[in-house]
Design a protein around this motif. Structure first.
Motif, PDB file in Angstrom:
ATOM      1  N   ALA A 197     -72.100  41.396 -23.933  1.00  0.00           N
ATOM      2  CA  ALA A 197     -72.789  42.710 -23.162  1.00  0.00           C
ATOM      3  C   ALA A 197     -73.588  43.017 -23.134  1.00  0.00           C
ATOM      4  O   ALA A 197     -74.311  43.415 -21.942  1.00  0.00           O
ATOM      5  N   ALA A 198     -74.419  42.943 -24.492  1.00  0.00           N
ATOM      6  CA  ALA A 198     -76.133  43.247 -24.617  1.00  0.00           C
ATOM      7  C   ALA A 198     -77.222  42.771 -23.392  1.00  0.00           C
ATOM      8  O   ALA A 198     -77.642  42.798 -22.503  1.00  0.00           O
ATOM      9  N   LEU A 234     -73.898  50.437 -18.508  1.00  0.00           N
ATOM     10  CA  LEU A 234     -74.548  51.197 -19.902  1.00  0.00           C
ATOM     11  C   LEU A 234     -74.452  50.147 -20.640  1.00  0.00           C
ATOM     12  O   LEU A 234     -73.069  49.745 -21.205  1.00  0.00           O
ATOM     13  N   HIS A 235     -75.012  50.061 -21.740  1.00  0.00           N
ATOM     14  CA  HIS A 235     -75.025  48.360 -22.757  1.00  0.00           C
ATOM     15  C   HIS A 235     -73.761  48.968 -24.121  1.00  0.00           C
ATOM     16  O   HIS A 235     -73.810  49.997 -24.195  1.00  0.00           O
ATOM     17  N   ALA A 246     -76.410  46.383 -33.248  1.00  0.00           N
ATOM     18  CA  ALA A 246     -76.834  47.058 -31.914  1.00  0.00           C
ATOM     19  C   ALA A 246     -76.410  48.221 -31.418  1.00  0.00           C
ATOM     20  O   ALA A 246     -77.270  48.284 -30.615  1.00  0.00           O
ATOM     21  N   LEU A 247     -77.076  48.821 -32.506  1.00  0.00           N
ATOM     22  CA  LEU A 247     -77.655  50.559 -32.755  1.00  0.00           C
ATOM     23  C   LEU A 247     -78.791  50.410 -32.038  1.00  0.00           C
ATOM     24  O   LEU A 247     -79.564  50.798 -31.503  1.00  0.00           O
ATOM     25  N   ASP A 248     -79.479  49.235 -33.258  1.00  0.00           N
ATOM     26  CA  ASP A 248     -81.234  48.981 -33.145  1.00  0.00           C
ATOM     27  C   ASP A 248     -80.974  48.429 -32.145  1.00  0.00           C
ATOM     28  O   ASP A 248     -82.485  48.894 -31.361  1.00  0.00           O
ATOM     29  N   ALA A 249     -80.271  47.522 -31.474  1.00  0.00           N
ATOM     30  CA  ALA A 249     -80.601  47.267 -29.401  1.00  0.00           C
ATOM     31  C   ALA A 249     -80.425  48.165 -28.517  1.00  0.00           C
ATOM     32  O   ALA A 249     -80.744  47.910 -27.600  1.00  0.00           O
ATOM     33  N   GLY A 250     -80.133  49.425 -28.765  1.00  0.00           N
ATOM     34  CA  GLY A 250     -80.191  50.218 -27.830  1.00  0.00           C
ATOM     35  C   GLY A 250     -78.169  50.382 -27.215  1.00  0.00           C
ATOM     36  O   GLY A 250     -78.632  51.207 -25.755  1.00  0.00           O
ATOM     37  N   THR A 251     -77.860  50.296 -27.885  1.00  0.00           N
ATOM     38  CA  THR A 251     -76.096  50.700 -27.405  1.00  0.00           C
ATOM     39  C   THR A 251     -75.711  51.865 -27.281  1.00  0.00           C
ATOM     40  O   THR A 251     -76.552  52.526 -27.964  1.00  0.00           O
ATOM     41  N   LEU A 298     -71.448  55.584 -36.721  1.00  0.00           N
ATOM     42  CA  LEU A 298     -72.107  56.120 -34.925  1.00  0.00           C
ATOM     43  C   LEU A 298     -71.655  57.054 -35.255  1.00  0.00           C
ATOM     44  O   LEU A 298     -72.592  58.467 -34.393  1.00  0.00           O
ATOM     45  N   GLU A 299     -71.336  57.619 -36.316  1.00  0.00           N
ATOM     46  CA  GLU A 299     -71.282  59.689 -36.474  1.00  0.00           C
ATOM     47  C   GLU A 299     -73.000  59.983 -36.549  1.00  0.00           C
ATOM     48  O   GLU A 299     -73.002  60.785 -35.914  1.00  0.00           O
ATOM     49  N   ASP A 300     -73.651  59.157 -37.372  1.00  0.00           N
ATOM     50  CA  ASP A 300     -74.925  59.298 -37.387  1.00  0.00           C
ATOM     51  C   ASP A 300     -75.739  59.587 -36.264  1.00  0.00           C
ATOM     52  O   ASP A 300     -76.758  60.288 -35.908  1.00  0.00           O
ATOM     53  N   ALA A 301     -75.708  58.631 -35.743  1.00  0.00           N
ATOM     54  CA  ALA A 301     -75.887  57.694 -34.182  1.00  0.00           C
ATOM     55  C   ALA A 301     -75.955  58.853 -33.090  1.00  0.00           C
ATOM     56  O   ALA A 301     -76.567  59.039 -32.277  1.00  0.00           O
ATOM     57  N   GLU A 302     -74.835  59.596 -32.739  1.00  0.00           N
ATOM     58  CA  GLU A 302     -74.016  60.224 -31.904  1.00  0.00           C
ATOM     59  C   GLU A 302     -74.221  59.639 -30.696  1.00  0.00           C
ATOM     60  O   GLU A 302     -74.185  59.823 -30.003  1.00  0.00           O
TER      61      GLU A 302
END
Length: 308
Positions: free
Chosen positions: A92-93, A103-104, A121-126, A152-156
């Protein structure tokens, strides 16, 4: 008149220069083929004849969405077993990197590596995650997901969650598990897939109760769904109240009717054109930080002022 022309006319009538669809599926070819074969067999999670309306190549499907005026869309991927999610995330990336407008998208499964690959995945900009409690057949309270929900809660970062019991109930579907998950993680940014069908009212309640809970329109209000699980007429006024929390979703390409029909189904329940503009573009644009482009001349003058 072609479907492309009819959708263009629909957009002109309601002042929609573009659409944002938060629930579309692009997957590795081998996975998509298996998904289509499952629908063809009317498997137990489908339960009825379900023809695929847009069974074409990946490139043709991307171009079809663009021709419809869909500016941004997702590549909803989801695992049904361990040792699959990280591979899907990698695919998907790459798909998002080579596909303008996508949208990634990433996903996860209860397994020891989940926290690590979700962090990557978060670091890669998902931009969005997908959780499918029905197909994955996992409880959101699996200890192997505790870290994931916290991340995921923290990253929003929004998570599209198939948590309703339609089209067929799963072991862990229904409003109860999601209500408990949100009690534990009240700041999760959740997009309830399919408006939570058939437990529409319960998921509307959650969207009213929690600031960061939204709903997507995938398949809701269409003739195909209304035949078996109609949206309760008495709940229609709540669509107006929640107009800033409802987002266009379609399930493209895995739908048994046309994309136009999903849009027309929304128009049937829309309080006004401002609602359609919010649902079909503005709400998702705000949630995902998509830069607003110019409006059509006169847009915003029709109906009541938008509250999105």
């Amino acid at each position: 008149m072609s479907e492309v022309d009819q959708i263009a006319r629909f957009r002109r009538e309601h002042g929609l220069d573009e659409l944002v669809d938060v629930h579309t599926h692009f997957m590795p070819t081998s996975v998509m083929d298996k998904v289509w074969a499952y629908f063809d067999s009317a498997g137990p999670l489908v339960g009825r004849h379900w023809p695929i309306s847009y069974r074409t190549s990946e490139e043709e499907r991307v171009e079809r969405l663009r021709a419809f005026g869909v500016r941004c869309f997702t590549s909803m991927v989801y695992p049904h077993k361990p040792d699959m999610a990280a591979w899907l995330n990698s695919w998907a990336a790459d798909f998002a990197a080579r596909t303008p407008g996508c949208l990634h998208t990433s996903t996860f499964y209860p397994e020891p590596e989940a926290g690590a690959y979700v962090t990557s995945a978060l670091d890669a900009g998902t931009k969005v995650f997908k959780s499918h409690l029905q197909v994955g057949d996992y409880t959101p309270f699996d200890p192997l997901l505790t870290e994931v929900w916290g991340l995921l809660e923290d990253a929003e970062v929004p998570i599209v969650v198939h948590c309703g019991s339609g089209p067929a109930p799963g072991t862990h579907t229904g409003p109860g598990p999601m209500a408990e998950l949100l009690r534990r993680h009240p700041k999760l940014t959740v997009i309830v897939a399919h408006m939570g069908l058939p437990e529409y009212v319960d998921f509307l309640d959650l969207a009213e109760r929690y600031e960061r809970v939204h709903l997507d329109t995938t398949m809701a209000f269409t003739d195909f769904v209304e035949e078996d699980t109609p949206f309760p007429r008495e709940a229609l006024p709540r669509l107006d109240v929640l107009r800033s929390k409802i987002l266009l979703g379609s399930d493209f390409p895995n739908i048994p009717y046309t994309y136009l029909h999903q849009l027309e189904a929304l128009a049937r329940v829309a309080p006004d054109s401002d609602w359609l503009r919010a649902v079909c573009h503005d709400n998702a644009a705000a949630l995902f930080g998509i830069e607003q482009r110019g409006r059509s001349p006169g847009q915003g003058d029709r109906g009541r002022p938008s509250r999105s």
